[in-house]
Design a protein around this motif. Structure first.
Motif, PDB file in Angstrom:
ATOM      1  N   GLN A 166      15.627  51.277 -28.776  1.00  0.00           N
ATOM      2  CA  GLN A 166      14.529  50.359 -28.520  1.00  0.00           C
ATOM      3  C   GLN A 166      13.332  50.669 -29.410  1.00  0.00           C
ATOM      4  OE1 GLN A 166      14.326  51.209 -24.179  1.00  0.00           O
ATOM      5  NE2 GLN A 166      14.789  49.041 -23.906  1.00  0.00           N
ATOM      6  N   ASP A 167      12.643  49.608 -29.830  1.00  0.00           N
ATOM      7  CA  ASP A 167      11.411  49.822 -30.583  1.00  0.00           C
ATOM      8  C   ASP A 167      10.276  50.140 -29.604  1.00  0.00           C
ATOM      9  OD1 ASP A 167      11.195  47.361 -29.400  1.00  0.00           O
ATOM     10  OD2 ASP A 167      10.522  46.297 -31.191  1.00  0.00           O
ATOM     11  N   THR A 168       9.152  50.581 -30.140  1.00  0.00           N
ATOM     12  CA  THR A 168       8.023  50.955 -29.302  1.00  0.00           C
ATOM     13  C   THR A 168       7.217  49.714 -28.927  1.00  0.00           C
ATOM     14  OG1 THR A 168       7.891  53.056 -30.501  1.00  0.00           O
ATOM     15  CG2 THR A 168       6.022  52.471 -29.107  1.00  0.00           C
ATOM     16  N   PRO A 169       7.023  49.448 -27.641  1.00  0.00           N
ATOM     17  CA  PRO A 169       6.276  48.261 -27.218  1.00  0.00           C
ATOM     18  C   PRO A 169       4.775  48.483 -27.275  1.00  0.00           C
ATOM     19  CG  PRO A 169       6.985  49.480 -25.304  1.00  0.00           C
ATOM     20  CD  PRO A 169       7.540  50.219 -26.507  1.00  0.00           C
ATOM     21  N   ARG A 170       4.015  47.440 -27.017  1.00  0.00           N
ATOM     22  CA  ARG A 170       2.559  47.525 -26.971  1.00  0.00           C
ATOM     23  C   ARG A 170       2.055  47.175 -25.573  1.00  0.00           C
ATOM     24  NH1 ARG A 170       0.130  47.852 -32.063  1.00  0.00           N
ATOM     25  NH2 ARG A 170       1.599  47.493 -33.791  1.00  0.00           N
ATOM     26  N   ASN A 171       0.959  47.806 -25.183  1.00  0.00           N
ATOM     27  CA  ASN A 171       0.334  47.471 -23.917  1.00  0.00           C
ATOM     28  C   ASN A 171      -0.696  46.369 -24.132  1.00  0.00           C
ATOM     29  OD1 ASN A 171      -2.141  48.734 -24.852  1.00  0.00           O
ATOM     30  ND2 ASN A 171      -1.206  50.714 -24.354  1.00  0.00           N
ATOM     31  N   LEU A 172      -1.402  45.976 -23.063  1.00  0.00           N
ATOM     32  CA  LEU A 172      -2.340  44.868 -23.171  1.00  0.00           C
ATOM     33  C   LEU A 172      -3.611  45.219 -23.933  1.00  0.00           C
ATOM     34  CD1 LEU A 172      -2.022  43.134 -19.685  1.00  0.00           C
ATOM     35  CD2 LEU A 172      -0.862  42.603 -21.833  1.00  0.00           C
ATOM     36  N   PHE A 173      -3.823  46.489 -24.277  1.00  0.00           N
ATOM     37  CA  PHE A 173      -4.904  46.869 -25.176  1.00  0.00           C
ATOM     38  C   PHE A 173      -4.480  46.720 -26.634  1.00  0.00           C
ATOM     39  CE2 PHE A 173      -7.134  49.871 -21.960  1.00  0.00           C
ATOM     40  CZ  PHE A 173      -7.904  48.807 -21.495  1.00  0.00           C
ATOM     41  N   GLY A 174      -3.220  46.368 -26.863  1.00  0.00           N
ATOM     42  CA  GLY A 174      -2.725  46.119 -28.211  1.00  0.00           C
ATOM     43  C   GLY A 174      -2.214  47.337 -28.941  1.00  0.00           C
ATOM     44  N   ILE A 200      -2.456  49.493 -35.655  1.00  0.00           N
ATOM     45  CA  ILE A 200      -1.357  48.729 -36.241  1.00  0.00           C
ATOM     46  C   ILE A 200      -0.090  49.574 -36.377  1.00  0.00           C
ATOM     47  CG2 ILE A 200      -0.613  47.326 -38.199  1.00  0.00           C
ATOM     48  CD1 ILE A 200      -2.902  46.170 -36.477  1.00  0.00           C
ATOM     49  N   GLU A 201      -0.185  50.731 -37.036  1.00  0.00           N
ATOM     50  CA  GLU A 201       0.993  51.563 -37.274  1.00  0.00           C
ATOM     51  C   GLU A 201       1.322  52.467 -36.086  1.00  0.00           C
ATOM     52  OE1 GLU A 201       2.950  51.135 -39.745  1.00  0.00           O
ATOM     53  OE2 GLU A 201       1.658  49.680 -40.756  1.00  0.00           O
ATOM     54  N   GLY A 202       0.321  52.846 -35.318  1.00  0.00           N
ATOM     55  CA  GLY A 202       0.572  53.735 -34.183  1.00  0.00           C
ATOM     56  C   GLY A 202       0.606  55.201 -34.541  1.00  0.00           C
ATOM     57  N   GLY A 203       0.230  55.555 -35.765  1.00  0.00           N
ATOM     58  CA  GLY A 203       0.241  56.953 -36.164  1.00  0.00           C
ATOM     59  C   GLY A 203      -0.957  57.703 -35.614  1.00  0.00           C
ATOM     60  N   PRO A 204      -0.837  59.020 -35.385  1.00  0.00           N
ATOM     61  CA  PRO A 204      -1.971  59.810 -34.902  1.00  0.00           C
ATOM     62  C   PRO A 204      -3.089  59.822 -35.936  1.00  0.00           C
ATOM     63  CG  PRO A 204      -0.193  61.262 -35.617  1.00  0.00           C
ATOM     64  CD  PRO A 204       0.357  59.862 -35.641  1.00  0.00           C
ATOM     65  N   LEU A 205      -4.335  59.920 -35.472  1.00  0.00           N
ATOM     66  CA  LEU A 205      -5.468  59.910 -36.390  1.00  0.00           C
ATOM     67  C   LEU A 205      -5.519  61.151 -37.262  1.00  0.00           C
ATOM     68  CD1 LEU A 205      -8.341  58.354 -34.243  1.00  0.00           C
ATOM     69  CD2 LEU A 205      -6.736  57.228 -35.799  1.00  0.00           C
ATOM     70  N   SER A 206      -4.698  62.145 -36.954  1.00  0.00           N
ATOM     71  CA  SER A 206      -4.609  63.331 -37.813  1.00  0.00           C
ATOM     72  C   SER A 206      -3.785  63.044 -39.063  1.00  0.00           C
ATOM     73  CB  SER A 206      -3.992  64.496 -37.037  1.00  0.00           C
ATOM     74  OG  SER A 206      -2.736  64.127 -36.475  1.00  0.00           O
ATOM     75  N   GLY A 207      -3.118  61.871 -39.082  1.00  0.00           N
ATOM     76  CA  GLY A 207      -2.346  61.460 -40.250  1.00  0.00           C
ATOM     77  C   GLY A 207      -0.868  61.347 -39.968  1.00  0.00           C
ATOM     78  N   GLY A 208      -0.197  60.532 -40.780  1.00  0.00           N
ATOM     79  CA  GLY A 208       1.251  60.372 -40.647  1.00  0.00           C
ATOM     80  C   GLY A 208       1.646  59.077 -39.975  1.00  0.00           C
ATOM     81  N   THR A 209       2.955  58.915 -39.820  1.00  0.00           N
ATOM     82  CA  THR A 209       3.519  57.713 -39.223  1.00  0.00           C
ATOM     83  C   THR A 209       3.463  57.796 -37.697  1.00  0.00           C
ATOM     84  OG1 THR A 209       5.751  58.641 -39.127  1.00  0.00           O
ATOM     85  CG2 THR A 209       5.113  57.538 -41.171  1.00  0.00           C
ATOM     86  N   GLU A 210       3.935  56.743 -37.060  1.00  0.00           N
ATOM     87  CA  GLU A 210       3.921  56.675 -35.602  1.00  0.00           C
ATOM     88  C   GLU A 210       4.543  57.897 -34.951  1.00  0.00           C
ATOM     89  OE1 GLU A 210       6.118  54.172 -32.013  1.00  0.00           O
ATOM     90  OE2 GLU A 210       6.064  53.316 -34.048  1.00  0.00           O
ATOM     91  N   PHE A 211       5.625  58.390 -35.520  1.00  0.00           N
ATOM     92  CA  PHE A 211       6.377  59.467 -34.878  1.00  0.00           C
ATOM     93  C   PHE A 211       5.989  60.861 -35.375  1.00  0.00           C
ATOM     94  CE2 PHE A 211       8.902  55.584 -34.745  1.00  0.00           C
ATOM     95  CZ  PHE A 211       9.038  55.443 -33.375  1.00  0.00           C
ATOM     96  N   GLU A 212       4.932  60.937 -36.189  1.00  0.00           N
ATOM     97  CA  GLU A 212       4.412  62.219 -36.635  1.00  0.00           C
ATOM     98  C   GLU A 212       3.740  62.921 -35.455  1.00  0.00           C
ATOM     99  OE1 GLU A 212       3.848  64.972 -39.779  1.00  0.00           O
ATOM    100  OE2 GLU A 212       4.708  62.955 -39.959  1.00  0.00           O
ATOM    101  N   ALA A 213       4.019  64.199 -35.279  1.00  0.00           N
ATOM    102  CA  ALA A 213       3.383  64.952 -34.195  1.00  0.00           C
ATOM    103  C   ALA A 213       1.888  65.060 -34.464  1.00  0.00           C
ATOM    104  CB  ALA A 213       3.998  66.336 -34.080  1.00  0.00           C
ATOM    105  N   PRO A 214       1.045  64.778 -33.478  1.00  0.00           N
ATOM    106  CA  PRO A 214      -0.404  64.899 -33.678  1.00  0.00           C
ATOM    107  C   PRO A 214      -0.790  66.327 -34.047  1.00  0.00           C
ATOM    108  CG  PRO A 214       0.098  63.748 -31.625  1.00  0.00           C
ATOM    109  CD  PRO A 214       1.376  64.334 -32.113  1.00  0.00           C
ATOM    110  N   ASP A 215      -1.718  66.472 -34.997  1.00  0.00           N
ATOM    111  CA  ASP A 215      -2.245  67.782 -35.393  1.00  0.00           C
ATOM    112  C   ASP A 215      -3.658  67.881 -34.815  1.00  0.00           C
ATOM    113  OD1 ASP A 215      -3.157  70.093 -36.507  1.00  0.00           O
ATOM    114  OD2 ASP A 215      -2.873  69.481 -38.595  1.00  0.00           O
ATOM    115  N   PHE A 216      -3.786  68.570 -33.700  1.00  0.00           N
ATOM    116  CA  PHE A 216      -5.066  68.627 -33.013  1.00  0.00           C
ATOM    117  C   PHE A 216      -6.061  69.567 -33.682  1.00  0.00           C
ATOM    118  CE2 PHE A 216      -1.992  67.485 -29.555  1.00  0.00           C
ATOM    119  CZ  PHE A 216      -2.430  66.161 -29.411  1.00  0.00           C
ATOM    120  N   SER A 217      -5.590  70.316 -34.672  1.00  0.00           N
ATOM    121  CA  SER A 217      -6.508  71.189 -35.420  1.00  0.00           C
ATOM    122  C   SER A 217      -7.089  70.500 -36.650  1.00  0.00           C
ATOM    123  CB  SER A 217      -5.787  72.474 -35.845  1.00  0.00           C
ATOM    124  OG  SER A 217      -4.746  72.180 -36.776  1.00  0.00           O
TER     125      SER A 217
END
Length: 433
Positions: free
Chosen positions: A240-248, A313-330
């Protein structure tokens, strides 16, 4: 919106049904956690193969090691219902109800009518089946049953009452959910002695299931509240692809997947730490989360992304990378954390919650609008976990969540989901043996 569970990238390919989309989109409910012992690997894999994928005819097998509707690839429509037992029904009445529900659910999930069907031989008698799903097929219908704590211990726990003779079988982990910050719960749309989760490709199939189970319960239990949902807000299969909630925003990017055997055994399925009747089961938490849609829609794109911690749009973490990139909190940007310290993604991530994970299976809802033209819309959040403490841990972490300005938790419930139902058995049979 939701728990940032560690998973594996899903791949597109699951068909998205569109029939009766209007009914699902207008889901008007009577009815809020986050938004945004273990068995062998062979057992879990077998359960997924035989009881959770469904066949070409749209049938998801009802019987299996685990109840269907948990790791089954999430369907697009939901009708969730909570029931309360009527006074003086007693142990045998509860057992008979569960027997009758199990028999009916096995037929409904196979796309068959209940009892003698919608046209009895004697036209002077009411039909056993209400008939509105005739010709629609099974539609990948799953029916998942849960037991509320009030079946074991009445609301006033000091009375010592035990009307169903099961108080001594109450699992130690089955404790009531505590009050959380910002809860605005409506008691008339929360809790319940029993719950039924009906998911399907077609909203009328899901509604038909709850309608017929409600009729069967007459004289023993009554429908306390229910909720229609549309547009799944999580994926439970890599297909399944990743769906969107009502916040988009994409929701549930890193949910626990049906193929994640290790995560399922560790975090979702109840094992030998619980009574036998719960083994192979899970705990279901439902939270109705109203979104202040109009306020959110006036926020800038940059602010929305800062609140969530992902790109829209892409769903990637703001630390960089694609949607499925693990977030880098540092990671930092301009001398500040790339992912805000109060962003939803950071606070909900397992890394910041002792590694705990849950399987999310929520739905969008719209309950009409008020006189000011504001939508009564949001997320009907559903999650499964080995112990309710998992949900409590994550929800408490979300107290400083920036998202709290835009959401209101207005209903809540917790139910124990017994293990799978085998041929010739009824749901939770081992509880009464």
């Amino acid at each position: 919106m939701g728990s940032e569970d560690t998973g594996t990238e899903p791949t597109p390919g699951h068909p998205r049904p569109t029939r009766r989309g209007l009914l699902g989109a207008l889901g008007a409910g009577l009815a809020g956690a986050a938004i945004g012992g273990a068995g062998s690997a062979a057992v879990v894999s077998a359960s997924f193969d035989t009881g959770n994928q469904g066949s070409a005819r749209g049938v998801v097998p009802f019987h299996g090691t685990h109840q269907a509707g948990i790791i089954t690839p999430a369907q697009d429509r939901l009708h969730f219902a909570a029931f309360n037992m009527l006074p003086n029904v007693g142990r045998e009445g509860l057992i008979k109800l569960l027997r009758d529900w199990t028999e009916a659910a096995a037929l409904l999930t196979a796309g068959k009518p209940v009892g003698a069907g919608a046209a009895p031989e004697n036209a002077l008698l009411p039909p056993d089946d209400t008939g509105e799903a005739l010709g629609l097929g099974a539609g990948h219908l799953t029916i998942t049953f849960g037991l509320g704590r009030t079946l074991f211990v009445p609301a006033d726990e000091t009375t010592g009452e035990d009307p169903y003779g099961i108080r001594h079988r109450l699992p130690a982990a089955f404790e009531p959910l505590p009050s959380f910050a910002f809860d605005l719960l409506d008691a008339t749309q929360s809790g319940g002695d029993l719950c039924v989760q009906a998911c399907a490709d077609d909203p009328q199939i899901a509604v038909h299931a709850i309608r017929n189970l409600s009729r069967i319960a007459a004289g023993r239990a009554h429908l306390a509240w229910s909720q229609l949902g549309f547009g799944r807000t999580a994926s439970t299969s890599r297909e399944q692809d990743t769906p969107r909630n009502l916040f988009g925003f994409k929701d549930g990017t890193a949910n626990v997947m049906a193929q994640d055997t290790r995560a399922l055994n560790r975090d979702i399925w109840v094992g030998s730490e619980a009574p036998g009747w719960m083994q192979g089961g899970s705990y279901l938490v439902a939270r109705k989360i109203q979104m202040t849609i109009e306020t959110w829609d006036r926020a800038s794109l940059g602010e929305q992304e800062r609140i969530i911690g992902r790109t829209k749009i892409e769903g990637g973490p703001l630390s960089g990378g694609t949607e499925f990139e693990a977030p880098d909190f540092s990671a930092e940007r301009g001398g500040a954390p790339a992912i805000d310290v109060e962003a939803h993604v950071r606070l909900a991530h397992p890394e910041n919650n002792g590694g705990v994970q849950m399987l999310r299976r929520g739905y969008n809802y719209v309950d009409g609008s008020n006189g000011l033209g504001q939508l009564g819309a949001g997320l009907f959040f559903i999650c499964f976990q080995k112990t309710p403490e998992t949900f409590v841990t994550v929800q408490r972490s979300l107290k400083p969540d920036l998202l709290n300005e835009y959401i209101r938790h207005i209903a809540s419930g917790l139910w124990a989901i017994p293990g799978g139902i085998r041929q010739g058995e009824f749901v939770a049979q081992a509880l009464f043996d």
